[in-house]
Design a protein around this motif. Structure first.
Motif, mmCIF file in Angstrom:
data_model
loop_
_atom_site.group_PDB
_atom_site.id
_atom_site.type_symbol
_atom_site.label_atom_id
_atom_site.label_comp_id
_atom_site.label_asym_id
_atom_site.label_seq_id
_atom_site.Cartn_x
_atom_site.Cartn_y
_atom_site.Cartn_z
ATOM 1 N N HIS A 1 0.814 -1.213 0.000
ATOM 2 C CA HIS A 1 0.000 0.000 0.000
ATOM 3 C C HIS A 1 0.845 1.259 0.000
ATOM 4 O O HIS A 1 0.587 2.194 -0.742
ATOM 5 N N CYS A 2 1.829 1.297 0.910
ATOM 6 C CA CYS A 2 2.478 2.589 1.127
ATOM 7 C C CYS A 2 4.008 2.522 1.106
ATOM 8 O O CYS A 2 4.671 3.535 1.307
ATOM 9 N N GLU B 1 6.002 1.211 3.226
ATOM 10 C CA GLU B 1 6.680 1.210 4.529
ATOM 11 C C GLU B 1 6.846 -0.224 5.061
ATOM 12 O O GLU B 1 5.928 -1.031 4.977
ATOM 13 N N ASP C 1 7.522 5.652 8.411
ATOM 14 C CA ASP C 1 6.513 6.705 8.311
ATOM 15 C C ASP C 1 5.222 6.150 8.918
ATOM 16 O O ASP C 1 4.344 5.664 8.215
ATOM 17 N N ARG D 1 1.853 7.293 7.834
ATOM 18 C CA ARG D 1 1.466 6.751 6.529
ATOM 19 C C ARG D 1 1.007 5.297 6.648
ATOM 20 O O ARG D 1 0.087 4.864 5.957
ATOM 21 N N ASP E 1 -2.477 5.554 7.718
ATOM 22 C CA ASP E 1 -3.341 5.838 6.560
ATOM 23 C C ASP E 1 -3.659 4.536 5.826
ATOM 24 O O ASP E 1 -4.803 4.293 5.440
ATOM 25 N N ARG F 1 -6.200 2.430 7.621
ATOM 26 C CA ARG F 1 -7.563 2.941 7.442
ATOM 27 C C ARG F 1 -8.102 2.562 6.060
ATOM 28 O O ARG F 1 -9.267 2.200 5.908
ATOM 29 N N MET F 2 -7.218 2.631 5.059
ATOM 30 C CA MET F 2 -7.682 2.308 3.702
ATOM 31 C C MET F 2 -8.017 0.823 3.583
ATOM 32 O O MET F 2 -8.987 0.454 2.930
ATOM 33 N N ASP G 1 -11.317 0.197 5.005
ATOM 34 C CA ASP G 1 -12.351 0.677 4.079
ATOM 35 C C ASP G 1 -12.575 -0.319 2.951
ATOM 36 O O ASP G 1 -13.704 -0.660 2.613
ATOM 37 N N ALA H 1 -9.048 7.851 -11.383
ATOM 38 C CA ALA H 1 -8.343 7.309 -10.210
ATOM 39 C C ALA H 1 -8.959 5.976 -9.799
ATOM 40 O O ALA H 1 -8.252 5.027 -9.445
ATOM 41 N N ILE I 1 -7.819 3.227 -12.189
ATOM 42 C CA ILE I 1 -6.445 2.779 -11.943
ATOM 43 C C ILE I 1 -6.411 1.827 -10.751
ATOM 44 O O ILE I 1 -5.760 0.784 -10.780
ATOM 45 N N LYS I 2 -7.156 2.170 -9.746
ATOM 46 C CA LYS I 2 -7.202 1.340 -8.544
ATOM 47 C C LYS I 2 -7.753 -0.050 -8.879
ATOM 48 O O LYS I 2 -7.213 -1.076 -8.462
ATOM 49 N N ARG J 1 -7.835 -1.493 -11.787
ATOM 50 C CA ARG J 1 -6.900 -2.204 -12.665
ATOM 51 C C ARG J 1 -5.807 -2.871 -11.830
ATOM 52 O O ARG J 1 -5.455 -4.013 -12.043
ATOM 53 N N LYS J 2 -5.309 -2.131 -10.848
ATOM 54 C CA LYS J 2 -4.228 -2.662 -10.008
ATOM 55 C C LYS J 2 -4.694 -3.856 -9.194
ATOM 56 O O LYS J 2 -3.964 -4.819 -9.013
#
Ligand code: SF4
Ligand code: SF4
Lengths: 289, 192
Positions: free
Chosen positions: B22-23, B25, B89, B92, B95, B98-99, B102, B181, B184-185, B187-188
């Motif tokens: 995701h990020c 990290e 981070d 991050r 974040d 949380r995503m 969701d 957006a 793209i999400k 597709r990924k």
């Protein structure tokens, strides 16, 4: 000197005094602010809470609008907007992110644009000497606790600030205006920001801590550089007094308002009457109104 | 703090991997020094500290990390991120947590943070700018507290601090950006 201007949503509404005073201070110092045409919201916390890609694409869209308008530097007075714009620039150094963002905004990524917080703009671009030259009313009798909050300085990899635990640029600026500043503990503590809407208790607790520490350190006013910090510190004092039995009545100024007053701009023109915690008596007692 | 017996632990490394995807990290770098917990301004409102949150991710304890309030009560102040000796981070990572909650549509102890986020993003999508009066008004209706913060609101109106007419900027461009957006999400997701 011409600098692009990204006011952000708050400065057109609850933070209107910040917008007015920034423009006035710029006028005095000969900075021409050129507002980015058709700017959109940076996305703020909700974007980075729930959409990694849009949290970069929204700020980049604004940079791209700025580039279209021929702007090389952008001043973002709101700490949250500033942080979103800077953070997006950092994330765009990743190739995949860059590609995705270009697809979202359907354009090439904008080139180098320097994003400045309003404090950086005044301190780095004008300098303390040029500011001192414009002071016509020394701010005698004001003891200021300079409050930076979170995003003006943190995280350092985004802001590029080395002294993020104990920043001092605002103190130097305020002292240049003839006021005194205090040493205190919570200058970079968080006020709770947008939790004011969702969980008010959080904001009342954090904001109370900041007010207590500022007062205990001998401050009779607090200076801020963010509309969210101002909304909480200025707007929540009555509720804090009710909840904790305190009796805070501390004027909260945008640092740009203090600049304006010291530069001889009429406080009326600066719209200080819009503060929730009233400042008129405080200024009158010091012959600044 | 919750003390976990050695026998209770089964390590599921997939959570840390998902976060990294995701990020970027690497949560496994955390050696539990507690510096992030020590500086967290919102610690007193959280079920457990950010340090413990990192541990739960390392161990793959999804429920603790995703459903309890710690991630949702993080105010994104960046103190932990700025101070972590392992250069994680943390804000991050939170974040990303949380995503993930969701994406999985999990019920979580999120206060009303999710409601606000959703309303904000919807507003942006159609108007391009955030409209404070509309946002707070709708939020109060949705959360069933129509008179929330009335006293302050009234004062702000008297002081002329609130703007009652929203400014709408490039609604079509915005809607297109949001749907690209989303594409793209998706597709990924399909590719992984
Ligand atoms: S500061 Fe970093 S290394 Fe220390 S406990 Fe927190 S995440 Fe782990
Ligand atoms: S970013 Fe979140 S977890 Fe980190 S210190 Fe701030 S509130 Fe705590």
């Amino acid at each position: 000197m011409k600098i692009g201007y990204y006011p952000g949503c708050s400065l057109h509404s609850t933070g209107i005094e910040y917008d007015i005073s920034t423009r006035k201070a710029c006028q005095v110092l000969g900075i021409e602010l050129d507002e980015i045409k058709d700017w959109i919201c940076c996305g703020s916390s909700p974007a980075h809470h729930c959409d990694e890609l849009l949290s970069v694409a929204l700020p980049v869209k604004n940079l791209s609008l700025a580039e279209k308008g021929g702007l090389k530097d952008i001043c973002a007075p709101c700490a949250s907007c500033y942080s979103m714009l800077k953070d997006a620039q950092l994330k765009m150094t990743d190739d995949q992110t860059r590609k995705d963002v270009e697809e979202v905004i359907a354009a090439d990524a904008p080139g180098d644009i320097e994003v400045l917080h309003a404090l950086d703009m005044f301190v780095d671009r004008c300098g303390y000497d040029a500011i001192a030259e414009k002071v016509v009313k020394k701010l005698d009798g004001i003891n200021v606790a300079c409050y930076y909050g979170c995003l003006m300085t943190r995280p350092p990899k985004v802001t590029g600030k080395t002294n993020f635990e104990n920043p001092t640029a605002m103190e130097e600026l305020i002292e240049t205006l003839g006021a005194e500043t205090v040493d205190w503990n919570l200058k970079t503590f968080c006020c709770g920001a947008s939790f004011a809407i969702t969980n008010l208790d959080v904001v009342l607790e954090l904001t109370k801590k900041i007010l207590v520490d500022a007062q205990a350190s001998g401050a009779n006013a607090i200076a801020v550089g963010c509309p969210l910090c101002h909304a909480n510190l200025d707007g929540r004092q009555i509720q804090i007094n009710q909840k904790y039995g305190t009796d805070f009545n501390i004027p909260i100024f945008y640092f740009t308002e203090l600049m304006g007053i010291a530069f001889g701009v009429e406080p009326k023109e600066l719209a200080v009457a819009k503060h929730i915690t009233e400042v008129e008596d405080f200024l009158q007692e010091r012959s600044l109104l | 703090m919750k003390i976990i017996g050695e026998n209770e632990i089964t390590v599921d490394a997939s959570f840390a991997k998902e976060i990294q995807k995701h990020c970027g990290e690497n949560v496994n770098l955390c050696y539990q020094c507690r510096k992030c917990a020590a500086g967290c301004p919102n610690r007193q409102f959280m079920d457990f500290t950010p340090t413990e949150l990192m541990r739960y991710v390392q161990l793959g304890m999804f429920d603790e990390a995703l459903k309890k309030n710690t991630a949702w009560f993080c105010v994104s102040c960046q103190t932990c991120t700025a101070r972590c000796p392992q250069d994680i981070d943390i804000a991050r990572v939170i974040d990303a947590i949380r995503m993930i909650a969701d994406e999985r549509r999990l019920v979580a102890d999120a206060g009303n943070v999710r409601v606000l986020n959703r309303l904000w993003m919807i507003m942006l999508r159609f108007m391009g700018r955030m409209y404070e009066v509309g946002l707070v008004g709708t939020f109060n209706m949705v959360t069933g507290k129509p008179f929330n913060d009335m006293a302050l609101g009234k004062k702000m109106i008297l002081k002329g601090k609130l703007k009652f007419i929203p400014s709408i900027k490039m609604p079509f461009t915005m809607m297109k950006m949001f749907s690209r957006a989303k594409k793209i999400k998706e597709r990924k997701k399909a590719n992984s």
